[in-house]
Scaffold this motif. Sequence first.
Motif, PDB file in Angstrom:
ATOM      1  N   GLY A  51       0.798  -1.218   0.000  1.00 40.56           N
ATOM      2  CA  GLY A  51       0.000   0.000   0.000  1.00 40.56           C
ATOM      3  C   GLY A  51       0.829   1.265   0.000  1.00 40.56           C
ATOM      4  O   GLY A  51       0.549   2.194   0.750  1.00 40.56           O
ATOM      5  N   LEU A  52       1.874   1.330  -0.822  1.00 37.77           N
ATOM      6  CA  LEU A  52       2.684   2.543  -0.914  1.00 37.77           C
ATOM      7  C   LEU A  52       1.900   3.675  -1.556  1.00 37.77           C
ATOM      8  O   LEU A  52       2.278   4.841  -1.431  1.00 37.77           O
ATOM      9  CB  LEU A  52       3.963   2.248  -1.712  1.00 37.77           C
ATOM     10  N   ALA A  53       0.819   3.348  -2.253  1.00 36.42           N
ATOM     11  CA  ALA A  53      -0.142   4.313  -2.775  1.00 36.42           C
ATOM     12  C   ALA A  53      -1.519   3.669  -2.646  1.00 36.42           C
ATOM     13  O   ALA A  53      -1.621   2.452  -2.513  1.00 36.42           O
ATOM     14  CB  ALA A  53       0.168   4.658  -4.232  1.00 36.42           C
ATOM     15  N   PRO A  54      -2.599   4.461  -2.664  1.00 39.39           N
ATOM     16  CA  PRO A  54      -3.932   3.859  -2.491  1.00 39.39           C
ATOM     17  C   PRO A  54      -4.243   2.778  -3.517  1.00 39.39           C
ATOM     18  O   PRO A  54      -4.855   1.767  -3.199  1.00 39.39           O
ATOM     19  CB  PRO A  54      -4.875   5.053  -2.630  1.00 39.39           C
ATOM     20  N   VAL A  55      -3.816   2.991  -4.759  1.00 41.80           N
ATOM     21  CA  VAL A  55      -4.026   2.010  -5.819  1.00 41.80           C
ATOM     22  C   VAL A  55      -2.734   1.882  -6.610  1.00 41.80           C
ATOM     23  O   VAL A  55      -2.150   2.888  -7.022  1.00 41.80           O
ATOM     24  CB  VAL A  55      -5.175   2.431  -6.764  1.00 41.80           C
ATOM     25  N   VAL A  56      -2.265   0.646  -6.796  1.00 39.65           N
ATOM     26  CA  VAL A  56      -1.026   0.373  -7.523  1.00 39.65           C
ATOM     27  C   VAL A  56      -1.305  -0.726  -8.537  1.00 39.65           C
ATOM     28  O   VAL A  56      -2.036  -1.674  -8.245  1.00 39.65           O
ATOM     29  CB  VAL A  56       0.099  -0.079  -6.561  1.00 39.65           C
ATOM     30  N   ALA A  57      -0.736  -0.615  -9.728  1.00 46.74           N
ATOM     31  CA  ALA A  57      -0.934  -1.626 -10.763  1.00 46.74           C
ATOM     32  C   ALA A  57       0.404  -2.208 -11.196  1.00 46.74           C
ATOM     33  O   ALA A  57       1.400  -1.494 -11.286  1.00 46.74           O
ATOM     34  CB  ALA A  57      -1.658  -1.022 -11.959  1.00 46.74           C
ATOM     35  N   LYS A  58       0.414  -3.526 -11.449  1.00 43.53           N
ATOM     36  CA  LYS A  58       1.631  -4.214 -11.880  1.00 43.53           C
ATOM     37  C   LYS A  58       1.314  -5.191 -12.992  1.00 43.53           C
ATOM     38  O   LYS A  58       0.220  -5.755 -13.041  1.00 43.53           O
ATOM     39  CB  LYS A  58       2.280  -4.973 -10.711  1.00 43.53           C
ATOM     40  N   ALA A  59       2.293  -5.415 -13.868  1.00 40.47           N
ATOM     41  CA  ALA A  59       2.151  -6.360 -14.975  1.00 40.47           C
ATOM     42  C   ALA A  59       3.118  -7.514 -14.787  1.00 40.47           C
ATOM     43  O   ALA A  59       4.296  -7.305 -14.474  1.00 40.47           O
ATOM     44  CB  ALA A  59       2.436  -5.654 -16.301  1.00 40.47           C
ATOM     45  N   ARG A  60       2.613  -8.747 -14.981  1.00 44.47           N
ATOM     46  CA  ARG A  60       3.458  -9.937 -14.929  1.00 44.47           C
ATOM     47  C   ARG A  60       2.964 -10.918 -15.986  1.00 44.47           C
ATOM     48  O   ARG A  60       1.757 -11.060 -16.184  1.00 44.47           O
ATOM     49  CB  ARG A  60       3.424 -10.613 -13.557  1.00 44.47           C
ATOM     50  N   ASP A  61       3.867 -11.609 -16.644  1.00 42.95           N
ATOM     51  CA  ASP A  61       3.517 -12.617 -17.634  1.00 42.95           C
ATOM     52  C   ASP A  61       3.999 -13.979 -17.150  1.00 42.95           C
ATOM     53  O   ASP A  61       5.074 -14.089 -16.537  1.00 42.95           O
ATOM     54  CB  ASP A  61       4.155 -12.298 -18.988  1.00 42.95           C
ATOM     55  N   TYR A  62       3.207 -15.035 -17.426  1.00 48.30           N
ATOM     56  CA  TYR A  62       3.518 -16.378 -16.943  1.00 48.30           C
ATOM     57  C   TYR A  62       3.328 -17.400 -18.060  1.00 48.30           C
ATOM     58  O   TYR A  62       2.428 -17.259 -18.895  1.00 48.30           O
ATOM     59  CB  TYR A  62       2.593 -16.756 -15.781  1.00 48.30           C
ATOM     60  N   PRO A  63       4.117 -18.466 -18.066  1.00 48.16           N
ATOM     61  CA  PRO A  63       3.929 -19.530 -19.062  1.00 48.16           C
ATOM     62  C   PRO A  63       2.777 -20.447 -18.677  1.00 48.16           C
ATOM     63  O   PRO A  63       2.355 -20.516 -17.511  1.00 48.16           O
ATOM     64  CB  PRO A  63       5.260 -20.285 -19.001  1.00 48.16           C
TER      65      PRO A  63
END
Length: 270
Positions: free
Chosen positions: A22-34
């Motif tokens: 929660g370093l910001a109210p809303v955070v988005a991240k991208a990850r790709d998986y096989p």
Amino acid sequence: MRQDPADAKAIGPSDPHDLDAGLAPVVAKARDYPAGQVSARHRHPTAQLVYAVEGVMVVSTAEGQWIVPPTRGIWLPIGTWHTVRMVTAVRMRTVYVRGDALAGLPTDCRVLAVPPLLRELILAAMDIGLDYTPDSRAGRVMRLLLDEVRSLPELPLALPRPQSADLRKLCERLRAQPADNTPAEAWAERLGIDPRTLQRRFVRETGLSFGRWRRQARLAAALEQLAQGRRVLDVALDLGYESPTAFATMFRRELGQPPSAFYGAMLKQE
């Protein structure tokens, strides 16, 4: 399927996902998986909206299992222990929401539709850092993203787990053999209980009737098989339907479109 508040309180800085603390109210991240990858059982100190711009996931918690195809996302409350299995290669986009930003958002695990506007907001959020202010454009994007989540209906893509051992064993059999057409009365006889008791217990422990739970188990199996490229005809017959038409009717009734249209979303969109 509400989250035990003790789980959320137990999360501290030693949690393996403390980067999502929660370093910001809303955070988005991208990850790709096989395809085939399975995450270790874990939890986050924020709520999550997990979305795949491409691919199909199966998310499991202590309360049940959710199939998450493209154009759908899964909402996980704070502290929900879960694993994620990638049925196909998955391009995952996750939005983490801090506790003080959760007003009006779901309090239980659920699969949600991701319409075009929400999808674009999720993708836009990937480019937003942690230092935005509430009155900035980035802050407005994040608030609109949450407003969209608040407006979404829950979709019938869950397989709740019963609490009792005998019903769990029955559900495991139906998940392993979704084409099994044994009627509820025969299952009740095997369990040594009255058929009405079986139905009451199913509703009490899962929130679904026996027939409804079995249909959703078949739908989950169908989504996995279709994601792997199997023909609708083969999937329909493997799941115990008399014809592809009967299968397509069930699919349309549950998800609002036929299998062929639904999996048009498997094409790259980003």
